[in-house]
Design an enzyme around this catalytic site. Structure first.
Site, PDB file in Angstrom:
ATOM      1  N   HIS A 129       9.053   5.301   1.742  1.00 29.15           N
ATOM      2  CA  HIS A 129       7.934   5.640   2.367  1.00 29.15           C
ATOM      3  C   HIS A 129       6.630   5.189   1.060  1.00 29.15           C
ATOM      4  O   HIS A 129       5.138   4.766   1.231  1.00 29.15           O
ATOM      5  CB  HIS A 129       7.573   6.698   3.167  1.00 29.15           C
ATOM      6  N   ASP A 171      -0.754   4.845   4.696  1.00 31.14           N
ATOM      7  CA  ASP A 171      -0.627   6.198   5.269  1.00 31.14           C
ATOM      8  C   ASP A 171      -2.372   6.539   5.913  1.00 31.14           C
ATOM      9  O   ASP A 171      -2.776   6.168   6.620  1.00 31.14           O
ATOM     10  CB  ASP A 171       0.306   7.427   4.910  1.00 31.14           C
ATOM     11  N   ARG A 172      -2.314   7.904   5.773  1.00 28.37           N
ATOM     12  CA  ARG A 172      -3.539   8.873   6.012  1.00 28.37           C
ATOM     13  C   ARG A 172      -5.112   7.652   5.743  1.00 28.37           C
ATOM     14  O   ARG A 172      -5.894   7.323   5.854  1.00 28.37           O
ATOM     15  CB  ARG A 172      -4.006   9.958   6.031  1.00 28.37           C
TER      16      ARG A 172
END
Length: 289
Positions: free
Chosen positions: A266, A105-106
């Site tokens: 996710h 993700d980030r």
């Protein structure tokens, strides 16, 4: 969590980085995403230690128990370039000049920046549930804007801080049964801290400004990821639905790239730790096998 690991802060010029590390063997760094902390890796890290790696799991600058500088108008203090520099400095403080790297993700955006800015430090990079930020932004559709609207809400000045901090438990959702109780409690404490919330928002503000500019400058200049890259994505998330095969997009950034999906939502490190650890271990072992 993290039985046998050491934990503490590494003091840097602009940041204080909380880091967990343990194991013996080739070093591997795991970078978490939003709004998690390094605790998200609590099921994956021990499996990689069993496979013969040293694991280093930091809280990104401003997230969890790490702290960064006072935010500025240009967002440079929370740029992926600054955060990638933290990771390199932390690894050097632990005696590792070169290491394998995975970012989710980030954390994937940080991992990309680290591989581009510090190619001699990264032996292999795994990029999980992410694309370069500039690739997302160049493909904005109504579907993307609807599903990922929080990117643009977070970029607004002051308003998201007021909204989120008014009731962080309603804004951030997590299940202690699926996350693990200790991971959940650590994450919940972080999301209730207004300084952490501000830093996480600065991460997104930087993503739409300085980070995008850095990526576009690199792409135009022909700067690419020089090490082998592994792209992994969660099949029950929306990355493939929005863009098709993520590997195809990543080929613009990394000539030596392969990848596949994992049956997970996710938060893959929490939901499918064995499948993720197996894929990472196989990829990282190639460099030492």
């Amino acid at each position: 969590m993290f039985e046998g690991f050491e934990a503490g802060h590494v003091q840097l010029d602009e940041a204080s980085v909380f880091v967990r590390h343990g194991g013996q063997g080739p070093p591997v760094v795991l970078l978490h995403g939003h709004p998690r902390t390094s605790a998200t890796w609590h099921r994956v890290a021990p499996l990689l230690v069993e496979r013969g790696f040293t694991l280093v799991c930091p809280d990104l600058r401003g997230y969890g128990r790490s702290r960064g500088p006072v935010p500025t108008a240009d967002q440079s203090g929370y740029s992926k370039r600054a955060v990638a520099g933290d990771v390199v400095a932390v690894m050097r403080s632990l005696g590792h000049d070169r290491f394998a790297l995975a970012g989710h993700d980030r954390g994937g955006a940080v991992a990309l920046r680290l591989a581009l800015d510090h190619p001699d430090a990264v032996s292999r990079v795994a990029l999980l549930d992410c694309l370069p930020l500039s690739e997302h932004l160049s493909r904005i559709t109504a579907e993307f804007a609807t599903q990922w609207w929080h990117w643009f809400f977070f970029a607004q000045p002051d308003v998201p801080e007021r909204v989120i901090n008014a009731d962080p438990d309603s804004w951030y959702h997590g299940d202690p049964r699926s996350m693990g109780r200790e991971n959940h409690d650590e994450w919940r404490a972080a999301t209730r801290n207004p300084d952490v919330v501000r830093a996480m928002l600065e991460d997104y503000r930087a993503g739409l400004t300085v980070d995008r500019r850095h990526e576009e400058e690199d792409l135009a200049a022909g700067v690419r990821v020089r090490c082998p890259a592994l792209i992994l994505w969660s099949l029950r998330d929306d990355l493939e639905q929005l863009y098709g095969d993520p590997v195809r997009i990543w080929r613009r950034w990394a000539p030596d790239v392969r990848g596949h999906g994992i049956d997970s939502g996710h938060h893959v490190a929490e939901e499918a730790p064995r499948a993720l650890a197996s894929s990472l271990a196989a990829f990282f072992t190639e460099a030492h096998g």
